[in-house]
Design a protein around this motif. Structure first.
Motif, PDB file in Angstrom:
ATOM      1  N   LEU A 229      12.429  -2.948   9.775  1.00 42.22           N
ATOM      2  CA  LEU A 229      11.867  -1.698  10.255  1.00 42.22           C
ATOM      3  C   LEU A 229      11.012  -1.979  11.484  1.00 42.22           C
ATOM      4  N   SER A 230      10.992  -1.048  12.397  1.00 42.64           N
ATOM      5  CA  SER A 230      10.112  -1.192  13.559  1.00 42.64           C
ATOM      6  C   SER A 230       8.664  -1.016  13.123  1.00 42.64           C
ATOM      7  N   ARG A 231       7.732  -1.379  13.983  1.00 40.54           N
ATOM      8  CA  ARG A 231       6.309  -1.239  13.668  1.00 40.54           C
ATOM      9  C   ARG A 231       5.976   0.219  13.353  1.00 40.54           C
ATOM     10  N   THR A 232       6.466   1.137  14.179  1.00 40.44           N
ATOM     11  CA  THR A 232       6.169   2.552  13.965  1.00 40.44           C
ATOM     12  C   THR A 232       6.726   3.047  12.641  1.00 40.44           C
ATOM     13  N   MET A 233       7.966   2.651  12.332  1.00 42.57           N
ATOM     14  CA  MET A 233       8.568   3.050  11.063  1.00 42.57           C
ATOM     15  C   MET A 233       7.802   2.471   9.887  1.00 42.57           C
ATOM     16  N   ALA A 234       7.336   1.218  10.013  1.00 42.93           N
ATOM     17  CA  ALA A 234       6.591   0.566   8.937  1.00 42.93           C
ATOM     18  C   ALA A 234       5.281   1.297   8.666  1.00 42.93           C
ATOM     19  N   LEU A 235       4.570   1.678   9.724  1.00 44.58           N
ATOM     20  CA  LEU A 235       3.303   2.394   9.559  1.00 44.58           C
ATOM     21  C   LEU A 235       3.537   3.776   8.947  1.00 44.58           C
ATOM     22  N   ASP A 236       4.543   4.473   9.454  1.00 47.11           N
ATOM     23  CA  ASP A 236       4.834   5.809   8.932  1.00 47.11           C
ATOM     24  C   ASP A 236       5.227   5.753   7.460  1.00 47.11           C
ATOM     25  N   LEU A 237       6.071   4.779   7.108  1.00 51.81           N
ATOM     26  CA  LEU A 237       6.519   4.674   5.718  1.00 51.81           C
ATOM     27  C   LEU A 237       5.357   4.318   4.796  1.00 51.81           C
ATOM     28  N   THR A 238       4.450   3.453   5.255  1.00 51.88           N
ATOM     29  CA  THR A 238       3.288   3.097   4.441  1.00 51.88           C
ATOM     30  C   THR A 238       2.451   4.322   4.117  1.00 51.88           C
ATOM     31  N   VAL A 239       2.209   5.148   5.111  1.00 48.90           N
ATOM     32  CA  VAL A 239       1.422   6.370   4.892  1.00 48.90           C
ATOM     33  C   VAL A 239       2.162   7.329   3.962  1.00 48.90           C
ATOM     34  N   LEU A 240       3.446   7.525   4.210  1.00 53.51           N
ATOM     35  CA  LEU A 240       4.222   8.447   3.381  1.00 53.51           C
ATOM     36  C   LEU A 240       4.288   7.991   1.928  1.00 53.51           C
ATOM     37  N   ALA A 241       4.440   6.678   1.728  1.00 52.55           N
ATOM     38  CA  ALA A 241       4.583   6.151   0.368  1.00 52.55           C
ATOM     39  C   ALA A 241       3.254   6.115  -0.378  1.00 52.55           C
ATOM     40  N   LEU A 242       2.219   5.599   0.263  1.00 56.02           N
ATOM     41  CA  LEU A 242       0.947   5.389  -0.434  1.00 56.02           C
ATOM     42  C   LEU A 242       0.005   6.582  -0.355  1.00 56.02           C
ATOM     43  N   LYS A 243       0.133   7.389   0.669  1.00 55.22           N
ATOM     44  CA  LYS A 243      -0.722   8.580   0.785  1.00 55.22           C
ATOM     45  C   LYS A 243      -0.026   9.811   0.206  1.00 55.22           C
ATOM     46  N   GLU A 244       1.229  10.027   0.621  1.00 54.20           N
ATOM     47  CA  GLU A 244       1.949  11.229   0.194  1.00 54.20           C
ATOM     48  C   GLU A 244       2.711  11.038  -1.114  1.00 54.20           C
ATOM     49  N   GLY A 245       2.924   9.768  -1.495  1.00 55.38           N
ATOM     50  CA  GLY A 245       3.583   9.488  -2.772  1.00 55.38           C
ATOM     51  C   GLY A 245       5.083   9.669  -2.783  1.00 55.38           C
ATOM     52  N   ILE A 246       5.730   9.611  -1.614  1.00 57.83           N
ATOM     53  CA  ILE A 246       7.181   9.772  -1.624  1.00 57.83           C
ATOM     54  C   ILE A 246       7.844   8.579  -2.303  1.00 57.83           C
ATOM     55  N   VAL A 247       8.970   8.831  -2.928  1.00 61.48           N
ATOM     56  CA  VAL A 247       9.764   7.754  -3.526  1.00 61.48           C
ATOM     57  C   VAL A 247      10.717   7.275  -2.446  1.00 61.48           C
ATOM     58  N   PHE A 248      10.525   6.035  -1.997  1.00 59.01           N
ATOM     59  CA  PHE A 248      11.250   5.570  -0.814  1.00 59.01           C
ATOM     60  C   PHE A 248      12.407   4.637  -1.121  1.00 59.01           C
ATOM     61  N   GLU A 249      12.459   4.076  -2.353  1.00 60.09           N
ATOM     62  CA  GLU A 249      13.472   3.053  -2.632  1.00 60.09           C
ATOM     63  C   GLU A 249      14.898   3.544  -2.398  1.00 60.09           C
ATOM     64  N   HIS A 250      15.184   4.777  -2.829  1.00 59.19           N
ATOM     65  CA  HIS A 250      16.562   5.274  -2.723  1.00 59.19           C
ATOM     66  C   HIS A 250      16.957   5.595  -1.288  1.00 59.19           C
ATOM     67  N   LEU A 251      15.984   5.636  -0.388  1.00 57.35           N
ATOM     68  CA  LEU A 251      16.290   5.997   0.997  1.00 57.35           C
ATOM     69  C   LEU A 251      17.031   4.906   1.739  1.00 57.35           C
ATOM     70  N   PHE A 252      16.922   3.653   1.227  1.00 60.82           N
ATOM     71  CA  PHE A 252      17.435   2.525   1.994  1.00 60.82           C
ATOM     72  C   PHE A 252      18.647   1.850   1.377  1.00 60.82           C
ATOM     73  N   GLY A 253      19.050   2.278   0.185  1.00 59.81           N
ATOM     74  CA  GLY A 253      20.252   1.722  -0.427  1.00 59.81           C
ATOM     75  C   GLY A 253      20.195   0.215  -0.522  1.00 59.81           C
ATOM     76  N   ASP A 254      21.161  -0.465   0.087  1.00 58.65           N
ATOM     77  CA  ASP A 254      21.232  -1.933   0.052  1.00 58.65           C
ATOM     78  C   ASP A 254      20.428  -2.584   1.166  1.00 58.65           C
ATOM     79  N   PHE A 255      19.564  -1.810   1.810  1.00 57.15           N
ATOM     80  CA  PHE A 255      18.768  -2.301   2.922  1.00 57.15           C
ATOM     81  C   PHE A 255      17.888  -3.492   2.537  1.00 57.15           C
ATOM     82  N   TRP A 256      17.586  -3.577   1.225  1.00 56.59           N
ATOM     83  CA  TRP A 256      16.681  -4.617   0.742  1.00 56.59           C
ATOM     84  C   TRP A 256      17.278  -5.994   0.954  1.00 56.59           C
TER      85      TRP A 256
END
Length: 256
Positions: A229-256
């Motif tokens: 992930l780019s720096r901007t995407m990493a920061l945005d995802l951190t806020v969305l996951a830890l502040k907004e509580g979105i479930v992010f695992e399913h968004l990336f499929g086999d990205f892991w």
């Protein structure tokens, strides 16, 4: 866990392993560093948690009752404490992990003395580490020193159960203002500067009893460690996951 060192079962890394097991959020490939004299016990304790249908280990579920001494139908071992597996043994692990679980919800493989494997043996495990079977698989590389083949280590989540300096603990930002300051502070940072900030957060969450929050933060850190992930995407995802509580695992499929 009567024979497992109490100092380790009370440690923060072990509590994090328990939290991830309970939430079924284990990455499929994990590198565990620990003193060699406990590798056998460590493999058993970890496997009990992973294979238990209730994800706790040592209860009376069907999977826990399937243990016969140190053997379990869904546990596969490569090598033994102090002795790394040769390439033929690694190939046997790969073949065994291709089968679906017998009594558990997933299969577990443990490779002992992983840092001592010869290059052909280590290379043979790369595909299993990177592209596990579609059914549930957790793959542990147990070592005394963190000296895995770089291509293998890059595919594994690393956990150290060695004594060392405790990481500081720090609450996750909570208010919109705190999150705004955090984003502003890190807007010019690289991923390598952001990742160390997760450790104090996770430690605070674990010690506060918020194991679900700690598991989510740990899972997010693992994703960011992939550096896909780019720096901007990493920061945005951190806020969305830890502040907004979105479930992010399913968004990336086999990205892991």
């Amino acid at each position: 866990m009567s024979h497992f060192p109490a100092s380790l079962t009370a440690s923060e890394p072990w509590k994090r392993l328990q939290s991830l097991a309970a939430l079924d959020l284990f990455p499929h490939c994990i590198s565990l560093s620990a003193p060699e004299n406990i590798h056998g016990m460590l493999a058993r304790e970890i496997a009990e948690m992973i294979l238990c249908l209730n994800r706790t280990g040592g209860d009376d579920c069907t999977a826990c009752r399937a243990w016969s001494g140190e053997d379990h139908p869904d546990l596969v071992r490569g090598g033994e404490p102090g002795k790394a597996p040769a390439i033929d043994a690694c190939r046997e692990v790969i073949r065994a992990m291709a089968y679906r679980p017998v009594v558990s919800h997933k299969r577990c493989a443990v490779i002992f003395s992983a840092e001592r494997m010869l290059l052909p043996a280590a290379n043979s495990l790369l595909k299993l580490a990177e592209e596990p079977p579609v059914h549930g698989v957790v793959f542990f590389l147990v070592s005394e020193e963190e000296r895995l083949l770089p291509t293998l280590k890059s595919r594994a989540w690393t956990v150290s159960l060695r004594d060392g300096k405790k990481t500081e603990k720090k609450p996750v930002p909570s208010s919109p203002e705190e999150w705004g300051r955090w984003v502003e502070k890190n807007s010019g940072s690289e991923i390598d500067d952001v990742l160390p900030q997760f450790e104090p957060w996770i430690r605070h969450l674990v010690e506060s009893g918020d194991h679900e929050g700690a598991g989510k933060a740990e899972r997010l850190r693992i994703l960011l460690e992939s550096r896909r992930l780019s720096r901007t995407m990493a920061l945005d995802l951190t806020v969305l996951a830890l502040k907004e509580g979105i479930v992010f695992e399913h968004l990336f499929g086999d990205f892991w």
